[in-house]
Design a protein around this motif. Structure first.
Motif, short mmCIF file in Angstrom:
data_model
loop_
_atom_site.label_atom_id
_atom_site.label_comp_id
_atom_site.label_asym_id
_atom_site.label_seq_id
_atom_site.Cartn_x
_atom_site.Cartn_y
_atom_site.Cartn_z
N THR A 54 -56.11 16.65 -27.69
CA THR A 54 -55.93 16.78 -29.14
C THR A 54 -54.64 17.51 -29.47
N PRO A 55 -53.80 16.90 -30.32
CA PRO A 55 -52.56 17.57 -30.72
C PRO A 55 -52.82 18.63 -31.80
N MET A 56 -53.18 19.82 -31.40
CA MET A 56 -53.39 20.92 -32.33
C MET A 56 -52.03 21.57 -32.62
N PHE A 57 -51.74 21.81 -33.86
CA PHE A 57 -50.54 22.55 -34.31
C PHE A 57 -49.23 21.79 -34.18
N GLN A 58 -49.25 20.57 -33.59
CA GLN A 58 -47.99 19.82 -33.51
C GLN A 58 -47.50 19.47 -34.91
N SER A 59 -46.20 19.55 -35.10
CA SER A 59 -45.61 19.14 -36.37
C SER A 59 -45.33 17.64 -36.32
N GLN A 60 -45.05 17.06 -37.48
CA GLN A 60 -44.68 15.64 -37.47
C GLN A 60 -43.39 15.44 -36.69
N ALA A 61 -42.53 16.46 -36.64
CA ALA A 61 -41.28 16.33 -35.89
C ALA A 61 -41.54 16.29 -34.38
N ASP A 62 -42.73 16.68 -33.97
CA ASP A 62 -43.08 16.61 -32.55
C ASP A 62 -43.59 15.22 -32.16
N ALA A 63 -43.64 14.30 -33.13
CA ALA A 63 -44.16 12.95 -32.88
C ALA A 63 -43.03 11.93 -33.02
N PRO A 64 -43.14 10.78 -32.35
CA PRO A 64 -42.18 9.70 -32.59
C PRO A 64 -42.21 9.31 -34.06
N LEU A 65 -41.04 9.02 -34.63
CA LEU A 65 -40.93 8.55 -36.02
C LEU A 65 -41.65 9.48 -36.99
N ARG A 66 -41.63 10.76 -36.68
CA ARG A 66 -42.26 11.77 -37.54
C ARG A 66 -43.73 11.44 -37.83
N GLY A 67 -44.36 10.76 -36.87
CA GLY A 67 -45.80 10.53 -36.98
C GLY A 67 -46.23 9.47 -37.97
N VAL A 68 -45.30 8.67 -38.51
CA VAL A 68 -45.70 7.68 -39.53
C VAL A 68 -46.56 6.58 -38.94
N SER A 69 -47.20 5.83 -39.83
CA SER A 69 -48.02 4.68 -39.44
C SER A 69 -47.17 3.62 -38.76
#
Lengths: 589, 211
Positions: A54-69
């Motif tokens: 589970t990605p707890m505390f990750q920001s959207q910047a920690d995800a590809p494409l800022r976590g978008v759909s």
């Protein structure tokens, strides 16, 4: 070792094989294994461990494409779903704009001509890993809608039959809420204290009061007090990512671990159930499944088969369980298998609240979901009926000072600024936007059902479902009423709605299935000729096969189905145990 | 059909990624399956249906040229300059994010790529016409002059550059405010564990007229 490779199952016959590992399958396995029954769980997806994944505390910047759909992660990168609107190699068939049949694809649920969307999770715990945790009870009227207004169908059971099981589920899963004594929204004796409302929610509550719409604490399966082995919410990290500290309800953290601990539960993941097998007497002998790792067919024998694969996946398995004795599929003697498919209606409306501009900085994360909501009020019921909408909906919302995403600083209201002015405006407007949404009751109709596609098969050679789905005028009128009420609510809260009520409510309705409350295709009934199962979810035609999921629902009220699925699955499992003890359940040789 | 089947031993040492690759190999062989939509998403590679959520892995190659990247960087810092609330966009990696975004294989991002690349060409030509040098090499005041022309009603620059600039602004602001520095700049103070949720403080209630 609870997790098996397929080869090991050959040596054993189980008391029950459970297909699915979410709310229905997880609860069935938990209750049966606790009582000493030997249970095998088949999960079509992979093993999944919320504790380590589970990605707890990750920001959207920690995800590809800022976590978008994206098409592969339609609810965003961090959504705790492996699967979604499409599953590679496992198509389903729908209609586009009422025209020819085509494979279902990833769609915007508010803009598509696709008649139905089917969300599937291919992972241990199924959709409980990501779902909304809205735990509402169906009320007395919800079980007897036909007796109330002559539309739809009555359940063969009443609220009084289910209430003790709701109590057990609530105590076990934990939830927060407030005692309100509303006639059709029963309280729980196990409510934990609800979290303090956010500023925008208090404005909506005050606005609702002016309109005669009570706004009360939401009812969510999220702990605000500890339960054994589970920490309470620490008010950070969205629930849709799952929860590594077990503060919310998830089959993988709450049901499956204690079931494994009994030593009575075996689990095979990547096991795609194909059909229930039948002996010469018409009794179920077990389940045929495909080991997805090898592509090989396997069989497991059991005294009872419990379907908890999700309503339409369980319906598909039964339709695919064809034999000389049951040529139209297992449990289809009445012709009701696959019929009475419903989903919740849904629509939403955004707005902006000037009183929240330049708000003193503070943390509004909370439990990530709404802390307040608006159950359907008597005032709404009167005006909705006048508009041609006989059934209700609840309103909930999102907004406020939530973790920024790609859209946080880009609403049109901020204007086309850049530079220091953009930064000042982004700060001024942050947290002032809200989005109201509603989930409403659909009345089952003849034109909404599932069947097997005559030609298409999935990667495993299993025939796939195709979906017929139509909203009726009742639902369209209901959405028109929602939209009118959203505008009134936003304005009463001192806000500005982004749009006026639409001229055509169909244009702002969610597509069928897309609220993920699809249920009803194996409905229970008082008489064998009126449904697929009895009031315990046992197939009328084959009583050692039981449907534990939302397939058995007779109505689809504005109460998210998971809490009721859990209650009915627990009730069913206890019933099965008593039958097993009495020896009345058919046991294959 | 439920006669005894041959025993199969399943290798359990596969990593998830290997298992998925195996499944894809099986999929590619399956004749009953319509693979068009799926294949389109895999070439170039996307995030995948089962990515590791704890690790940011970008499987597609970055597509912007060095020259395009220089223009993007200049634009980033015009849209989000440093001020008392936080650093400039380029100081927190937003230009590289724009490259990550426009290089992605999905429909929305492919659309954005075309708009942004076309916009960069237009912006460079505009700077050459006005100042005789590229946009990134122009003085700050000159760069602002072009942007002002874009955001001002009735100008030719607005007609030609507005869609591009609005998209660029939205993506840069999105890229910036999703960073921890961006959180501070916009006033987001959450994502911290709390023992209790206190709700709005008295000054917030007073501000919203709820006191």
């Amino acid at each position: 070792m609870a997790f098996l490779s397929t080869s090991k199952t050959r040596a054993e016959r189980y008391d029950a094989v459970v297909i699915g590992s979410g709310a229905a399958g997880g609860m069935a396995a938990y209750v049966l294994a606790k009582a000493g029954a030997k249970v095998l769980m088949l999960e079509a997806g992979r093993n999944y461990d919320p504790g380590s994944e589970t990605p707890m505390f990750q920001s959207q910047a920690d995800a590809p494409l800022r976590g978008v759909s994206t098409p592969e992660k339609p609810n965003g990168f961090y959504d705790a779903t492996i699967g979604g609107w499409t599953v590679p190699g496992e198509p389903y068939v729908v209609q586009n704009d009422g025209a020819s049949w085509a494979e279902g694809t990833v769609q915007n649920r508010l803009k598509t001509g696709q008649n139905f969307m089917w969300w599937r999770a291919r992972m241990l715990g199924g959709r409980t890993n990501h779902y909304g945790r809205v735990h509402l009870r169906m009320g007395p009227r919800d079980f007897k809608p036909r007796s109330t207004d002559g539309l739809g169908f009555d359940w063969p059971i009443s609220y009084e039959d289910v209430a003790p099981w709701y109590d057990k589920v609530d105590e076990f899963t934990g939830l927060y809420g407030s005692v309100e004594n509303l006639p059709n929204d029963p309280d729980s004796p196990h409510f934990q204290p609800p979290p303090t409302p956010r500023a925008y929610e208090l404005l909506l509550q005050r606005g609702g009061k002016k309109l005669g719409i009570p706004v009360i604490a939401s009812r969510m399966a999220i702990l605000t007090k500890p339960l054994p082995g589970r920490a309470p919410c620490f008010y950070a990290t969205p629930c849709g990512r799952g929860c590594s500290i077990k503060a919310n309800f998830q089959s993988t953290t709450v049901l499956i671990p204690p079931a494994i601990e009994t030593g009575n539960l075996d689990i095979i993941t990547d096991a795609m159930a194909r059909e229930v097998t039948i002996d010469a007497q018409g009794r179920a002998t077990g389940v045929h499944f495909i080991d997805k790792q090898t592509g090989k067919e396997e069989h497991v024998a059991a005294r009872a088969v419990i379907l908890g694969a999700s309503a339409c996946e369980s319906g598909r398995i039964l339709l695919n369980s064809r034999s000389a004795r049951f040529p139209q599929g297992l449990g289809n003697g009445s012709g009701h298998l696959g019929r009475w498919l419903t989903d919740s209606t849904g629509s939403n409306l955004g707005g902006q609240i000037p009183a929240l501009e330049n708000m003193p900085l503070h943390n509004e994360d909370g439990t990530s979901s709404m802390h307040l909501y608006a159950p359907f009020s008597e005032a709404q019921a009167r005006t909705a009926k006048a508009m041609g909408a006989p059934r209700g909906y609840y309103m909930a919302w999102g907004g406020g000072r939530q973790m920024p995403n790609m859209s946080t600083a880009t609403p049109a209201q901020i204007g086309e600024f850049y530079g220091a002015k953009l930064k000042a405006e982004a700060r001024r407007y942050f947290g002032t936007f809200i989005d109201l949404h509603a989930r409403g009751e659909m009345i089952p109709n003849e034109r909404s059902f599932m069947e097997l596609d005559p030609e298409r098969k999935d990667r495993w050679g299993i025939p796939v479902p195709r979906f017929h789905f139509e909203w009726s005028d009742h639902e369209v009128a209901q959405v028109a009423h929602m939209q009118k009420t959203f505008v009134e609510m936003i304005e009463a809260a001192g806000g500005k709605p982004h749009n006026p009520p639409p001229a055509d409510a169909r244009k702002v309705m969610t597509a069928g299935g897309s609220v993920n409350h699809e249920i009803g295709v194996t409905r229970m009934s008082a008489r064998a000729e009126d449904g697929v199962t009895d009031s315990f979810g046992k197939l009328w035609d084959c009583p050692n096969v039981l449907v534990a999921d939302g397939g058995v629902f007779v109505s689809n009220p504005y109460k998210n189905p998971t809490n009721t699925i859990l209650a009915l699955a627990w009730r069913q499992a206890e019933h099965l145990l008593s039958e097993m003890k009495r020896g009345t359940l058919a046991a294959p040789a | 059909m439920n006669a005894s089947l041959p025993t199969v031993s399943v290798p359990r040492s596969l990593s998830r990624r290997e298992a998925i690759q195996q499944i894809l190999a099986v999929t590619a062989l399956a004749s009953t399956l319509n693979l068009r939509g799926f294949a389109a998403e895999l070439n170039p590679p996307g995030i995948g249906f089962d990515p590791n959520l704890l690790k940011k892995e970008i499987p597609w190659p970055r597509l912007l040229t060095d020259a395009e990247k220089r223009t993007v960087t200049a634009l980033c810092d015009l849209i989000i300059p440093a001020d008392e609330f936080g650093p400039a966009a380029s100081a927190v990696g937003v230009p590289d994010f724009i490259d990550e975004w426009v290089s992605a294989p999905y429909e929305q991002q492919v659309k954005d790529r075309a708009i942004i690349r076309t916009g960069i060409v237009w912006l460079e030509r505009e700077a050459q016409t006005r100042f005789g040098k590229g946009f990134a090499d122009s003085a700050g005041a000159q760069q602002s002059e072009i942007l002002e022309a874009i955001v001002t009603e009735g100008t030719d620059a607005r007609k030609q550059g507005r869609a591009f600039f609005k998209l660029m602004r939205d993506r840069v602001a999105g890229g910036y405010y999703t960073t921890r520095e961006g959180w501070a700049a916009i006033g987001y103070t959450g994502n911290v564990p709390l023992v209790d949720f206190p709700g709005p403080p008295p000054e917030a209630l007073a501000h919203a007229g709820l006191a």
